[in-house]
Design an enzyme around this catalytic site. Structure first.
Site, PDB file in Angstrom:
ATOM      1  N   ASP A 112      28.740  11.481  -1.983  1.00  8.91           N
ATOM      2  CA  ASP A 112      29.337  11.896  -3.266  1.00  8.91           C
ATOM      3  C   ASP A 112      28.716  11.069  -4.384  1.00  8.91           C
ATOM      4  O   ASP A 112      28.573   9.849  -4.261  1.00  8.91           O
ATOM      5  CB  ASP A 112      30.859  11.685  -3.221  1.00  8.91           C
ATOM      6  CG  ASP A 112      31.566  12.404  -4.360  1.00  8.91           C
ATOM      7  OD1 ASP A 112      31.217  12.146  -5.537  1.00  8.91           O
ATOM      8  OD2 ASP A 112      32.461  13.211  -4.094  1.00  8.91           O
ATOM      9  N   ILE A 113      28.342  11.723  -5.460  1.00  9.00           N
ATOM     10  CA  ILE A 113      27.658  11.051  -6.566  1.00  9.00           C
ATOM     11  C   ILE A 113      28.616  10.155  -7.373  1.00  9.00           C
ATOM     12  O   ILE A 113      28.176   9.259  -8.086  1.00  9.00           O
ATOM     13  CB  ILE A 113      26.954  12.110  -7.474  1.00  9.00           C
ATOM     14  CG1 ILE A 113      25.736  11.515  -8.156  1.00  9.00           C
ATOM     15  CG2 ILE A 113      27.901  12.763  -8.444  1.00  9.00           C
ATOM     16  CD1 ILE A 113      24.600  11.190  -7.250  1.00  9.00           C
TER      17      ILE A 113
ATOM     18  N   HIS B 288      34.576  22.023   0.647  1.00  9.91           N
ATOM     19  CA  HIS B 288      34.026  20.753   1.126  1.00  9.91           C
ATOM     20  C   HIS B 288      35.154  19.834   1.548  1.00  9.91           C
ATOM     21  O   HIS B 288      36.296  19.988   1.099  1.00  9.91           O
ATOM     22  CB  HIS B 288      33.182  20.066   0.036  1.00  9.91           C
ATOM     23  CG  HIS B 288      33.897  19.873  -1.256  1.00  9.91           C
ATOM     24  ND1 HIS B 288      34.025  20.875  -2.195  1.00  9.91           N
ATOM     25  CD2 HIS B 288      34.553  18.803  -1.769  1.00  9.91           C
ATOM     26  CE1 HIS B 288      34.705  20.423  -3.237  1.00  9.91           C
ATOM     27  NE2 HIS B 288      35.048  19.166  -2.995  1.00  9.91           N
TER      28      HIS B 288
ATOM     29  N   HIS C 243      35.998  15.635   1.823  1.00 10.42           N
ATOM     30  CA  HIS C 243      35.592  14.273   1.494  1.00 10.42           C
ATOM     31  C   HIS C 243      35.853  13.384   2.712  1.00 10.42           C
ATOM     32  O   HIS C 243      36.954  13.423   3.275  1.00 10.42           O
ATOM     33  CB  HIS C 243      36.443  13.707   0.347  1.00 10.42           C
ATOM     34  CG  HIS C 243      36.329  14.443  -0.953  1.00 10.42           C
ATOM     35  ND1 HIS C 243      35.686  13.915  -2.050  1.00 10.42           N
ATOM     36  CD2 HIS C 243      36.796  15.652  -1.361  1.00 10.42           C
ATOM     37  CE1 HIS C 243      35.758  14.761  -3.067  1.00 10.42           C
ATOM     38  NE2 HIS C 243      36.436  15.840  -2.670  1.00 10.42           N
TER      39      HIS C 243
END
Ligand code: 5GP
Length: 125
Positions: A29-30, A92, A94
């Site tokens: 994750d950015i 998605h 996490h």
């Protein structure tokens, strides 16, 4: 229009990729909430996880489980799962290596070198 994650899957925009198979991809994750915050994404672009056909849902969960075990072994931390999906309309999950300093929604600033280092640590070939 393609989602940002489809653009990553197609290699149109870069990512710190740690895993890929025929139905799923995983990358950092950015805006990480913890070091090693990973997103696991189905290649089939649908908005919500429960929009996925069973085969793609099963493939996604298989990758989530496999990577969680790998991350726990590699980092020595429990892997948390989180499903939100209000930001990016492409399903998605996490994966978050848990430590006691973690706060939901708080993001860390990492340098490209730090992203690359954690990517290499977590990569599963
Ligand atoms: P959610 O939709 O689950 O609320 O959050 C989407 C997540 O995708 C956020 O944590 C956000 O930081 C991440 N994200 C958004 N755009 C990008 C991107 O271009 N690259 C990467 N690696 N992560 C992204």
């Amino acid at each position: 229009m393609s989602s940002i994650f489809t653009k990553i899957i197609n290699g149109e925009i870069p990512s710190y990729k740690i895993y890929e198979d025929d139905k799923t991809i995983a990358f950092l994750d950015i805006n990480p909430e913890t070091k090693g915050h990973v997103l696991v994404v189905p290649k089939l672009e649908v908005d919500k996880i429960y929009d996925l056909p069973d085969e793609d849902f099963d493939a996604l969960m298989h990758t989530v489980k496999k990577l969680s075990i790998h991350m726990e072994k590699t980092l020595g931390k429990r892997t948390l799962w989180k499903v939100i999906g209000t930001d990016v309309p492409h399903a998605h999950v996490h994966l978050l290596p848990y430590d006691e300093t973690w706060e939901h929604g708080r993001t860390l600033k990492l340098t490209p070198e730090e992203f690359e280092e954690i990517r290499q640590t977590l990569e599963l070939k």
